[in-house]
Design a protein around this motif. Structure first.
Motif, mmCIF file in Angstrom:
data_model
loop_
_atom_site.group_PDB
_atom_site.id
_atom_site.type_symbol
_atom_site.label_atom_id
_atom_site.label_comp_id
_atom_site.label_asym_id
_atom_site.label_seq_id
_atom_site.Cartn_x
_atom_site.Cartn_y
_atom_site.Cartn_z
ATOM 1 N N CYS A 204 -5.147 5.595 8.998
ATOM 2 C CA CYS A 204 -4.933 4.183 9.192
ATOM 3 C C CYS A 204 -5.087 3.499 8.021
ATOM 4 O O CYS A 204 -5.651 4.002 6.885
ATOM 5 N N LEU A 205 -4.260 2.404 7.703
ATOM 6 C CA LEU A 205 -4.266 1.578 6.581
ATOM 7 C C LEU A 205 -4.753 0.030 6.970
ATOM 8 O O LEU A 205 -4.266 -0.411 7.893
ATOM 9 N N SER A 206 -5.720 -0.272 6.204
ATOM 10 C CA SER A 206 -6.110 -1.713 6.566
ATOM 11 C C SER A 206 -5.537 -2.780 5.771
ATOM 12 O O SER A 206 -4.806 -2.386 4.754
ATOM 13 N N LEU A 207 -5.434 -3.762 6.361
ATOM 14 C CA LEU A 207 -4.860 -5.038 5.436
ATOM 15 C C LEU A 207 -5.450 -5.316 4.070
ATOM 16 O O LEU A 207 -4.667 -5.508 3.097
ATOM 17 N N ALA A 208 -6.685 -4.962 3.886
ATOM 18 C CA ALA A 208 -7.401 -4.966 2.638
ATOM 19 C C ALA A 208 -6.652 -3.948 1.648
ATOM 20 O O ALA A 208 -6.254 -4.403 0.530
ATOM 21 N N GLU A 209 -6.566 -2.730 2.167
ATOM 22 C CA GLU A 209 -5.983 -1.788 1.259
ATOM 23 C C GLU A 209 -4.274 -2.169 0.918
ATOM 24 O O GLU A 209 -3.998 -1.758 -0.135
ATOM 25 N N VAL A 210 -3.884 -2.754 1.864
ATOM 26 C CA VAL A 210 -2.297 -3.147 1.725
ATOM 27 C C VAL A 210 -2.231 -4.094 0.512
ATOM 28 O O VAL A 210 -1.698 -3.821 -0.537
ATOM 29 N N LEU B 284 7.462 -2.007 -4.676
ATOM 30 C CA LEU B 284 6.401 -2.572 -3.771
ATOM 31 C C LEU B 284 6.299 -1.482 -2.702
ATOM 32 O O LEU B 284 5.139 -0.961 -2.262
ATOM 33 N N LEU B 285 7.353 -0.837 -2.320
ATOM 34 C CA LEU B 285 7.234 0.356 -1.195
ATOM 35 C C LEU B 285 6.755 1.628 -1.761
ATOM 36 O O LEU B 285 5.967 2.394 -0.971
ATOM 37 N N ASP B 286 7.069 1.947 -3.116
ATOM 38 C CA ASP B 286 6.180 3.113 -3.611
ATOM 39 C C ASP B 286 4.736 2.631 -3.767
ATOM 40 O O ASP B 286 3.920 3.631 -3.327
ATOM 41 N N GLN B 287 4.395 1.677 -4.077
ATOM 42 C CA GLN B 287 2.810 1.266 -4.059
ATOM 43 C C GLN B 287 2.374 1.280 -2.606
ATOM 44 O O GLN B 287 0.855 1.882 -2.254
ATOM 45 N N LEU B 288 2.932 0.972 -1.709
ATOM 46 C CA LEU B 288 2.626 1.017 -0.366
ATOM 47 C C LEU B 288 2.361 2.473 0.158
ATOM 48 O O LEU B 288 1.327 2.764 0.857
ATOM 49 N N GLN B 289 3.294 3.260 -0.251
ATOM 50 C CA GLN B 289 3.522 4.647 0.284
ATOM 51 C C GLN B 289 2.334 5.177 -0.449
ATOM 52 O O GLN B 289 1.571 6.152 0.108
#
Length: 201
Positions: free
Chosen positions: A31-37, A18-23
């Protein structure tokens, strides 16, 4: 929420993944949007969404930003309600999907979580699956919904939002790894959160 072309095809199977995918989602962005997360971890699984919300609330780098625990609570309310309604994927309203966080905070949080993630992943395994099966998802969804609805006032009560984040993280790990022990820990943290809130009232 519109589907992104970069949406993850599969849900993570461990905290490290999960951390790999977020990175990967935060690369080369300010910036990172909640949709992208949500697209990064997979909108078709409640577990990683719940885990992201719990970790964000739990960790100090992002969770201490005023309003962030409440935003994560809204995410959990929507996700839990859709889980209980039997929906196959999580929908977010546009105004929430557009909310952003600076990627340097995301990457620092990921770095902070790396070592404990490797240790936690070694502990996770399928066990006591009666607490994570299809039927068991409903009481987990109700517990997460109750925690999320109570989160906004928790921002004013020391340690309560942290306990709430821990409970949601445990439930997320439980569903991710089919680990009933994590589910039981999630219920324990839920009761602890309720106790702290009641004492503070």
């Amino acid at each position: 929420m519109p589907t992104s072309s970069t949406a993850s095809e599969s849900s993570p199977e461990s905290l490290t993944e999960l951390l790999d995918q977020l990175q990967a989602a935060s690369q080369d962005k300010r910036c990172l949007s909640l949709a992208e997360v949500i697209n990064a971890v997979g909108r078709r699984s409640f577990a990683p969404i719940l885990l992201v919300a719990g970790l964000v609330t739990l960790t100090p780098l992002i969770g201490d930003i005023p309003g962030v625990p409440t935003m994560m609570a809204l995410l959990v309310v929507l996700a839990a309600a859709q889980l209980l309604a039997g929906k196959k994927s999580v929908w977010l309203p546009a105004w929430l999907a557009r909310r952003e966080v600076e990627t340097d905070k995301v990457e620092r949080t990921i770095g902070w979580l790396r070592k404990p993630a490797a240790w936690i992943d070694r502990l996770l395994k399928p066990r006591l699956t009666v607490f994570t099966g299809q039927i068991a998802r409903y009481p987990i969804g109700l517990a997460c919904l109750a925690i999320a609805l109570a989160t906004p006032p928790m921002e004013l009560i020391p340690f309560s939002a942290t306990l709430a984040g821990a409970a949601q993280s445990m439930f997320g790990l439980a569903l991710l790894a089919r680990d009933g022990l994590m589910a039981l820990l999630g219920y324990l943290f839920t009761l602890s959160t309720a106790w702290v809130v009641l004492v503070a009232l």
